[in-house]
Design a protein around this motif. Structure first.
Motif, short mmCIF file in Angstrom:
data_model
loop_
_atom_site.label_atom_id
_atom_site.label_comp_id
_atom_site.label_asym_id
_atom_site.label_seq_id
_atom_site.Cartn_x
_atom_site.Cartn_y
_atom_site.Cartn_z
N ARG A 71 0.95 -1.08 -0.05
CA ARG A 71 0.04 -0.27 -0.42
C ARG A 71 0.88 0.78 0.14
N ASP A 104 -7.97 -3.15 -4.73
CA ASP A 104 -7.39 -3.84 -4.30
C ASP A 104 -8.27 -5.15 -3.39
N ASP A 109 -4.76 -5.76 1.61
CA ASP A 109 -3.93 -4.46 1.49
C ASP A 109 -2.80 -4.72 0.75
#
Length: 261
Positions: A71, A104, A109
């Motif tokens: 991320r 996503d 994640d």
């Protein structure tokens, strides 16, 4: 030639039909088909190029060859895009989070290659807050917004029947104008030219009524939909412009005839 032999007419008519209808349509169909093929080939090549570039970018981001990107890396890429790509709309932190959530898909994640390939599609989305479309009534008069009569009014204004009713009013207005100016259109004597500046009370009353209905339509749509949603429709903008011009025209006519003096 036609006087000597009537079959000449059949020959020329057949020639014209074949030449201008059949052959021209055949040529046009071939050109259209080739153009469609060219567009499809260009589309396929662009998709392949975009996929290759995104795959290369994913490889650069996935330096440890883990098969996914974190991320933090995606957020850093978005920050760089904000700084170095002026043609891309500046994204707020909230918009970045939404874009990441859309990428996503599995909720891990982290972004895999298949998810990363949707980057170009996600970046084309035009994100906007629902609060930006809140109407004046919704924010300033919530008790009115939640009332039953206002809800029924909103449903009526947003329905297709409302637009159909406005279209009927437009047709009636056009018929009224035609009836009012019929004698002038057919070239009949309309009376004393010195009295051209006087108002025909009957027709002008109808025109004023139609103008009031158009103003009411704009006011209802802006009130119910809000200005931001209202201006997103090309038809609404056209109606707004025409209504404004109609008001100015009516104001000018009444001023010239001394009604407003």
């Amino acid at each position: 030639s036609y006087s000597e032999n009537r079959l000449v007419a059949i020959y020329w008519v057949s020639f014209m039909v074949i030449s201008f209808f059949y052959i021209m349509n055949l040529i046009l169909a071939v050109c259209t088909q080739q153009y469609d093929k060219s567009i499809n080939c260009r589309k396929v090549s662009r998709e392949k190029l975009a996929k290759k570039l995104l795959s290369d970018a994913f490889t650069l981001l996935d330096q440890k060859d883990q098969g996914h990107v974190s991320r933090e890396s995606i957020m850093n890429v978005m920050a760089i895009l904000n700084q170095d790509m002026p043609e891309i709309k500046t994204m707020s932190s909230e918009e970045k989070s939404i874009i990441y959530a859309l990428l996503d898909k599995n909720g891990s994640d982290s972004i895999c290659l298949d998810e990363f390939l949707d980057w170009s599609l996600v970046m084309l989305l035009n994100l906007s807050k629902e609060s930006d479309y809140a109407t004046w009534v919704e924010t300033k008069l919530p008790y009115v917004y939640q009332s039953q009569w206002y809800t029924r009014l909103s449903e009526a204004v947003k329905s297709n029947r409302f637009d159909t009713a406005i279209d009927v009013i437009l047709v009636l207005n056009a018929m009224t104008i035609l009836m009012q100016d019929y004698s002038m259109l057919v070239g009949q004597n309309t009376g004393d030219p010195e009295n051209d500046e006087t108002l025909d009370t009957k027709w002008e009353t109808l025109e004023t009524l139609f103008t009031a209905l158009y103003v009411l339509e704009v006011m209802l749509k802006v009130t119910i939909n809000g200005w931001k949603r209202y201006k997103e429709s090309a038809r609404n903008l056209f109606d707004f412009f025409v209504t404004g011009m109609t008001i100015l025209a009516s104001f000018y006519v009444y001023c010239e005839c001394g009604v407003l003096q």
